[in-house]
Write a protein that holds these residues in place. Structure first.
Motif, PDB file in Angstrom:
ATOM      1  N   UNK A 153       0.520  -1.383   0.082  1.00 15.12           N
ATOM      2  CA  UNK A 153      -0.429  -0.358  -0.075  1.00 15.12           C
ATOM      3  C   UNK A 153       0.678   0.805  -0.114  1.00 15.12           C
ATOM      4  N   UNK A 154       0.360   2.401  -0.848  1.00 16.88           N
ATOM      5  CA  UNK A 154       1.067   3.381  -1.020  1.00 16.88           C
ATOM      6  C   UNK A 154       1.106   4.183   0.022  1.00 16.88           C
ATOM      7  N   UNK A 155       0.671   4.233   1.441  1.00 16.43           N
ATOM      8  CA  UNK A 155       0.477   4.921   2.411  1.00 16.43           C
ATOM      9  C   UNK A 155       1.378   4.589   3.374  1.00 16.43           C
ATOM     10  N   UNK A 156       2.307   3.392   3.113  1.00 17.75           N
ATOM     11  CA  UNK A 156       2.902   2.206   4.248  1.00 17.75           C
ATOM     12  C   UNK A 156       4.076   2.829   3.900  1.00 17.75           C
ATOM     13  N   UNK A 157       5.335   3.668   4.827  1.00 18.54           N
ATOM     14  CA  UNK A 157       6.449   3.970   3.504  1.00 18.54           C
ATOM     15  C   UNK A 157       7.485   2.731   4.514  1.00 18.54           C
ATOM     16  N   UNK A 158       7.098   2.294   5.405  1.00 21.82           N
ATOM     17  CA  UNK A 158       7.612   0.985   5.465  1.00 21.82           C
ATOM     18  C   UNK A 158       7.207   0.112   4.765  1.00 21.82           C
ATOM     19  N   UNK A 159       6.777  -0.068   4.156  1.00 24.60           N
ATOM     20  CA  UNK A 159       5.888  -1.198   3.270  1.00 24.60           C
ATOM     21  C   UNK A 159       7.160  -0.696   1.955  1.00 24.60           C
ATOM     22  N   UNK A 160       7.303   0.782   1.799  1.00 26.90           N
ATOM     23  CA  UNK A 160       7.403   0.831   0.316  1.00 26.90           C
ATOM     24  C   UNK A 160       8.906   0.784   0.180  1.00 26.90           C
ATOM     25  N   UNK A 161       9.665   1.309   1.579  1.00 27.86           N
ATOM     26  CA  UNK A 161      11.098   0.399   1.492  1.00 27.86           C
ATOM     27  C   UNK A 161      11.271  -0.614   1.026  1.00 27.86           C
ATOM     28  N   UNK A 162      10.738  -1.413   1.777  1.00 25.19           N
ATOM     29  CA  UNK A 162      11.212  -2.937   1.313  1.00 25.19           C
ATOM     30  C   UNK A 162      10.358  -3.284   0.256  1.00 25.19           C
ATOM     31  N   UNK A 163       9.492  -2.738  -0.623  1.00 24.08           N
ATOM     32  CA  UNK A 163       9.551  -3.153  -2.145  1.00 24.08           C
ATOM     33  C   UNK A 163       9.994  -2.753  -2.946  1.00 24.08           C
ATOM     34  N   UNK A 164      11.141  -1.257  -3.001  1.00 27.25           N
ATOM     35  CA  UNK A 164      11.412  -0.770  -3.549  1.00 27.25           C
ATOM     36  C   UNK A 164      12.917  -1.481  -3.393  1.00 27.25           C
ATOM     37  N   UNK A 165      13.346  -2.101  -2.498  1.00 29.03           N
ATOM     38  CA  UNK A 165      15.109  -2.630  -2.565  1.00 29.03           C
ATOM     39  C   UNK A 165      14.403  -3.832  -3.262  1.00 29.03           C
ATOM     40  N   UNK A 166      13.679  -4.816  -2.531  1.00 24.92           N
ATOM     41  CA  UNK A 166      13.159  -5.640  -3.216  1.00 24.92           C
ATOM     42  C   UNK A 166      13.778  -5.854  -5.426  1.00 24.92           C
ATOM     43  N   UNK A 167      12.715  -4.674  -5.497  1.00 26.98           N
ATOM     44  CA  UNK A 167      12.493  -4.688  -6.992  1.00 26.98           C
ATOM     45  C   UNK A 167      13.857  -4.328  -7.744  1.00 26.98           C
ATOM     46  N   UNK A 168      14.762  -3.684  -6.192  1.00 28.74           N
ATOM     47  CA  UNK A 168      16.108  -3.017  -6.980  1.00 28.74           C
ATOM     48  C   UNK A 168      17.135  -4.326  -7.301  1.00 28.74           C
ATOM     49  N   UNK A 169      16.616  -5.488  -6.409  1.00 29.17           N
ATOM     50  CA  UNK A 169      17.591  -6.039  -6.724  1.00 29.17           C
ATOM     51  C   UNK A 169      16.825  -7.689  -7.602  1.00 29.17           C
TER      52      UNK A 169
END
Length: 376
Positions: A153-169
């Motif tokens: 969900x876009x409103x959860x900045x903690x989840x944003x971090x983990x999703x972005x790191x996953x996508x990066x790798x």
């Protein structure tokens, strides 16, 4: 009879779905049980009801390896000549779906709002297992041969971090953001499509069904890292370095209303009014439902003596979500515009909202200061 793992068979199906429950699910119950127990698939439901993030398996197995072996044993008991394995989980269960799914060589993994690096500051896992002597495996840089669908969900900045790191790798994997959704994105999915049907379509068609609020994840990991650093610092009450503030104000996105709200709130607190105004306008443009960005933007207008602009924001807000803070800003605007009737009505509303003696005394002091010196 086992209480933390349950197999529901479906004759004729070669699909094996393993569902890891989220944290806080009581013993003997399982996340998504009603939605998936009647599917045409073999489903293994698992619940670490002590919310240890499946690091020690479940309380009945007491180790990661033992639970992994039990899952393999149940799959073997189905005696399938061909099989397709899918792991599903949300939050704590999302972490388990990714970790166990990789070790099980799952064909598909569906993870909703997972943490990949446990016990980070302000995280849910820190709240659950801080201080625990557990092998909290960091899977944030792991790559996957399985087909992974990660949603958050876009409103959860903690989840944003983990999703972005996953996508990066894992650049070839599928990451989706739920626009204006919180951590419990499954709730939003279920409003548009029964969650069981949603999972079944992904398993059968190897794609995420189109829903009105789901979009491809677009923010870079570098930007997510900046946002996460900001989130941590502000939550700790720290003042941001000027360089970080500059990086934050340069981020452009059409997805993260909560980020812009928090950024605007911080910039207002350090008197960067122009930058705060831009951030809050972005937040409202993306999602105009929350009250706080509107209130803070109106406060900036009052500070800049743009009382009509403040009034235009505050009157509808006072009707749909009246609070003492909203009333005080509306009183500031109406006093400076010489709207005596509106001022009087809003003062009455504010007094009605003050429920305790302490809040009434504080409000009366604030009202006196406003009336004696209305111009900001």
């Amino acid at each position: 009879m086992l209480e933390t793992i349950k197999l529901v068979k479906s004759s004729g199906s070669n699909d094996v779905v393993i569902v890891f429950s989220s944290r806080g699910v009581e013993k003997g119950k399982f996340t998504f049980f009603k939605s998936l127990s009647t599917s045409n698939k073999n489903v293994i439901f698992i619940n670490d009801h002590e919310s240890k993030w499946y690091l020690n398996g479940t309380p009945e197995f007491n180790s990661y390896g033992r639970l992994l072996d039990k899952i393999r044993e149940l799959i073997q008991s189905l005696q399938l000549t061909e099989k397709s394995i899918t792991c599903i989980g949300t939050s704590m269960g999302g972490y388990a779906a990714l970790r166990y799914g990789r070790d099980l060589c799952a064909d598909t993994i569906i993870a909703l709002g997972p943490e990949l690096q446990l016990k980070l500051p302000l995280s849910r896992s820190e709240n659950s297992i801080a201080g625990e002597n557990l092998d909290d495996s960091d899977i944030s840089e792991v790559t996957y041969d399985s087909r992974v669908f990660l949603l958050y969900g876009s409103n959860d900045l903690n989840d944003l971090y983990h999703a972005s790191k996953f996508q990066h790798h894992n650049v070839k994997q599928s990451v989706y953001v739920g626009q204006n959704c919180n951590h419990e994105i499954a709730v939003n999915i279920n409003k548009e499509m029964p969650i069981g049907d949603f999972f079944t379509k992904i398993i059968d068609e190897k794609r995420v069904p189109k829903l009105s609020f789901l979009n491809n994840h677009r923010i870079t990991f570098a930007e997510a890292l900046i946002i996460y650093d900001f989130y941590q610092r502000v939550s700790e009450g720290s003042i941001l370095p000027l360089a970080l503030t500059s990086e934050l104000t340069s981020i452009t996105s059409n997805q993260y209303a909560t980020f812009y709200k928090e950024l605007g709130k911080y910039l207002l607190s350090v008197n960067m009014l122009s930058e705060a105004e831009t951030a809050l306008k972005n937040s409202i443009r993306i999602d105009d439902r929350p009250s706080l960005p509107v209130l803070l933007l109106a406060r900036i207008y009052n500070l800049n003596c743009k009382f009509t602009s403040a009034l235009n924001l505050l009157q509808p807000l006072a009707e749909r979500a009246p609070t003492i803070s909203v009333c005080l800003e509306l009183i500031k605007a109406s006093l400076n515009l010489n709207m005596s009737v509106l001022t009087a009505q809003t003062i009455i509303t504010a007094l009605e909202l003050a429920k305790t003696e302490e809040s009434r005394i504080r409000l009366q002091r604030q009202l006196t200061e406003l009336v004696e010196s209305p111009v900001i």
